[in-house]
Design an enzyme around this catalytic site. Structure first.
Site, mmCIF file in Angstrom:
data_model
loop_
_atom_site.group_PDB
_atom_site.id
_atom_site.type_symbol
_atom_site.label_atom_id
_atom_site.label_comp_id
_atom_site.label_asym_id
_atom_site.label_seq_id
_atom_site.Cartn_x
_atom_site.Cartn_y
_atom_site.Cartn_z
ATOM 1 N N ASP A 150 4.547 6.304 -0.962
ATOM 2 C CA ASP A 150 4.086 7.516 -0.284
ATOM 3 C C ASP A 150 5.248 8.429 0.086
ATOM 4 O O ASP A 150 5.182 9.639 -0.081
ATOM 5 C CB ASP A 150 3.327 7.154 1.007
ATOM 6 C CG ASP A 150 1.873 6.838 0.708
ATOM 7 O OD1 ASP A 150 1.454 7.048 -0.458
ATOM 8 O OD2 ASP A 150 1.167 6.375 1.626
ATOM 9 N N ASP A 190 9.061 4.099 0.473
ATOM 10 C CA ASP A 190 7.938 3.505 -0.255
ATOM 11 C C ASP A 190 7.311 4.573 -1.151
ATOM 12 O O ASP A 190 7.809 5.693 -1.251
ATOM 13 C CB ASP A 190 6.910 2.904 0.716
ATOM 14 C CG ASP A 190 6.332 3.972 1.640
ATOM 15 O OD1 ASP A 190 6.652 5.168 1.451
ATOM 16 O OD2 ASP A 190 5.560 3.612 2.544
ATOM 17 N N ASP A 234 10.003 7.849 4.043
ATOM 18 C CA ASP A 234 10.013 6.392 3.932
ATOM 19 C C ASP A 234 10.443 5.944 2.533
ATOM 20 O O ASP A 234 10.260 6.657 1.560
ATOM 21 C CB ASP A 234 8.602 5.826 4.187
ATOM 22 C CG ASP A 234 8.220 5.941 5.651
ATOM 23 O OD1 ASP A 234 9.128 6.175 6.480
ATOM 24 O OD2 ASP A 234 7.030 5.805 5.959
ATOM 25 N N GLU A 278 8.734 12.511 7.573
ATOM 26 C CA GLU A 278 7.364 12.128 7.235
ATOM 27 C C GLU A 278 6.732 11.371 8.400
ATOM 28 O O GLU A 278 7.252 10.366 8.865
ATOM 29 C CB GLU A 278 7.431 11.231 5.993
ATOM 30 C CG GLU A 278 6.180 10.460 5.710
ATOM 31 C CD GLU A 278 6.413 9.399 4.638
ATOM 32 O OE1 GLU A 278 7.570 9.232 4.191
ATOM 33 O OE2 GLU A 278 5.434 8.740 4.267
#
Ligand code: 0RA
Length: 654
Positions: A517, A515, A513, A439
């Protein structure tokens, strides 16, 4: 996606755990069998993690299901007990307790101690067998710290106890009862299993599925707190299809339902169309999910295409359509469950989940042809809706073809070039090559610098990829990120062109990641692979990278932690080494970009130290449910799902 769908690969060696040797010389064979199961549990139940653990419950329940298929049982009770054991009760005939003339032991003891003895007893016509199922109660018994069986038969209650597979005395009558049935309680052996904690949601998924598949059966699941859930669906497969489509808009008032028998084969089908473009066909043989399909599915497709096509022709419903319908046109928005009961199923395929019996194809085909034509004649309005949907699919197929032709130049997907963003590896042998789908450009940069470029390729993605759950095929192929992925993989795309053999990498590793997103992008990618390149998942090619969440530092001592527990225990032990004087600094990694290339390599990409999650789809129905909930149109079920699964939120890709 829940933890249940992602499994850590099995280590190839198992610890050797001998059975107690207190059991007489004439039992050597039995002991050998039990010992073998305990030495190589994965050979019998798949693995020794959560999946294998839950398999124990299914094995016991399968015996009760066999009684149900034979017409002797309509009730199963499954209890997750507070002490960690599990109880399964049925109201079948009860395991026979009389003494086997040659072996000199009770049938009950033989069923519980002789590996494979289950199959030697005639338990009815449609025995559950195939895949991992059917290894029998003896395997569960061998892998249990203790196991107690009560049989209700002939007005009596019989009882026998086992420890690690070994009988602790003969079966004996301990009371009277006017019931019939079998009650089995077992405690999974913590010396065998990495985890002995049963998860209610996993048990419930399978019990619900079994209740859908056997409409006369009622299954109660009780959890450790004594809470009960009852699964009983008078609608059977109809209810199953409605459950599957609960997050989609159905085009029919209720599913079409087909039931028929020929010779010893029973065929049951429910189907309906919804407003999406995906196809969801789940198939079962004797209650076993046939992931790889087989003759029953082939028969279903042939009859569906033929009957609907013939009806449309006959009633002049295709007059504005200038092209012929193809089999694919009948798939868009189709949800169907096919369940057949076959007396002697032959299972084939890589995972032994493909039905091979050739007679089953023509039986399914004939029954569906007959009954669907009848249904069509008496439900012209429903048929109008279905044919409109099918025409829509055909026209969009044609539009996509024209658009492709108009642009004249070779479509990107057919060109042999690789995408510019791909930093490819240098060796050519796909088995040893890995593709990291990463990503963002900054993480992509770290990965490119940190990798071993001989066998690791990096493909950075810019932003979010298209949500394929809501898009038609040709829209997907206009999406840059999707095109890039397909090109990099080398597999081509679409029903006819796609081929796993052309895959350029042995491992496809999704690295995002830690998180929200990142989780979203991971779900989008998994949705894409699940809906359009399922074969890659089935072949065990798709993985999820596991970057650490924390770096715990104290002076020169640095250690990574992958979850909160690990972080705490590392910082505790740092304090103790340094006698409480440690100055501990904890860094929480939110993005891959926060790690420098060396860190990313040593924690996440170096095969010697990294851990990868293998993405596997244990239960296609459940996976479909998760994806349609997370990625579909309806907001309400998505919110419910996320709230309900908050417990697993660390693994849930929302
Ligand atoms: C062998 C023969 C018979 C029943 C069973 C096994 C049996 C096994 C299990 C395991 C769980 N529940 C079960 N219920 C039945 C047939 C016995 C007869 O003919 O009466």
């Amino acid at each position: 996606m829940q933890e249940a769908d992602i499994n850590i690969p099995e280590p190839s060696t198992q610890p050797t755990i001998p059975v107690p040797s207190s059991y007489g010389a004439n039992n050597i064979q039995v002991l050998d069998g039990i010992e073998h199961v305990r030495m190589r549990p994965a050979m019998y139940i798949g693995d020794i993690h959560s999946r294998g653990l839950h398999h124990l419950v299914y094995e016991i329940v399968d015996n009760s299901i066999d009684e149900t298929l034979g017409g002797f049982n309509d009730y199963i009770f499954v209890s997750l007990n507070p002490d960690g054991s599990v109880t399964v009760i049925d109201r079948g005939r009860g395991i026979p307790v009389d003494i086997h003339p040659e072996k000199g032991k009770s049938a009950l003891e033989l069923v519980m101690t002789v590996i494979g003895a289950g199959g030697k007893f005639d338990k009815g016509a449609y025995k559950v067998s195939g895949g991992l199922h059917g290894v029998g109660a003896s395997v569960v018994n061998a892998l249990s710290e203790w196991c107690e069986v009560e049989v209700y038969r002939d007005g009596k209650v019989y009882f026998q106890r086992f420890e690690r597979g070994v009988p602790q005395g003969d079966v004996k009558a301990i009371g009277s009862s006017d019931q019939r049935g079998t009650k089995t309680t077992f405690m999974p052996d913590h010396l065998i299993f990495k985890t002995t904690e049963f998860r209610k949601d996993i048990i419930i998924d399978r019990m619900r599925e079994l209740a859908f598949l056997n409409k006369n059966l009622s299954i109660t699941v009780q959890d450790t707190a004594g809470e009960q859930e009852i699964f009983h669906f008078e609608g059977g497969l109809k209810a199953f299809v409605q459950f599957t489509d609960q997050n989609r808009l159905s085009l029919l008032k209720e599913p079409v339902y087909i039931y028929g028998e020929r010779d010893t084969t029973i065929v049951e089908i429910a189907l309906q169309y919804n407003d999406t473009y995906q196809e969801n066909v789940f198939s079962y043989v004797n209650n076993i999910n046939t992931q790889e399909g087989g003759t029953h599915v082939t028969g279903f497709r042939k009859a569906l295409t033929r009957t609907l096509n013939a009806y449309a022709q006959k009633n002049d419903l295709l007059k504005n359509l200038k092209l012929a319908l193809t089999g694919d046109d009948f798939k868009e928005g189709l949800t169907a469950v096919i369940s057949v009961k076959v007396a002697e199923p032959q299972f084939e395929g890589q995972t032994k989940t493909k039905l091979g019996n050739s007679e089953t194809q023509s039986i399914v085909e004939t029954i569906l042809n007959e009954q669907l034509s009848e249904y069509a004649e008496s439900n012209p309005n429903v048929l109008k809706v279905i044919i409109e949907k099918v025409k829509g699919a055909a026209m969009s197929r044609e539009a996509a073809r024209k658009a492709k032709e108009l642009t004249r130049r070779k479509s990107v997907l057919e060109s042999s070039g690789l995408p510019g963003k791909l930093a490819d590896c240098s060796i050519n042998d796909p088995e040893h090559c890995e593709l990291y789908i990463v990503e963002g450009d900054s993480a992509g940069g770290s990965a490119k610098q940190g990798r071993d470029r001989s066998f690791q390729a990096i493909l950075p993605l810019k932003g979010k990829i298209l949500n394929v759950e809501k898009a038609r095929l040709h829209k997907m192929l206009e999406n840059e990120e999707i095109k890039t992925i397909i090109l990099a993989l080398g597999t081509s795309f679409g029903e006819e062109e796609f081929s796993t053999e052309k895959l350029r990498y042995g491992k496809i590793i999704i690295m995002t990641d830690a998180d929200v997103d990142g989780a979203h992008i991971r779900t989008l990618l998994l949705t894409f692979f699940f809906r359009h390149m399922r074969a890659l998942i089935d072949a065990g090619r798709v993985y999820i990278a596991q970057p650490p969440l924390y770096l715990v530092k104290s002076g020169k001592d640095q250690q990574y932690a992958w979850d909160d527990d690990e972080r705490n225990s590392i910082s505790d032990s740092m304090k103790k080494m340094q006698k409480g004087k440690a100055n501990i600094h904890i860094q929480r990694y939110k993005g891959l970009g926060e790690m420098n290339p060396e860190q990313l390599w040593s924690t996440t990409m170096d095969p010697a130290h990294r851990s990868l999650l293998l993405v596997s789809i244990e239960n296609a129905m459940e996976a479909d449910h998760v994806f349609s909930t997370l990625m579909g149109d309806k907001v309400e079920p998505r919110r419910d799902f996320i709230e309900k699964n908050a417990r697993y939120v660390r693994r849930l890709d929302v």
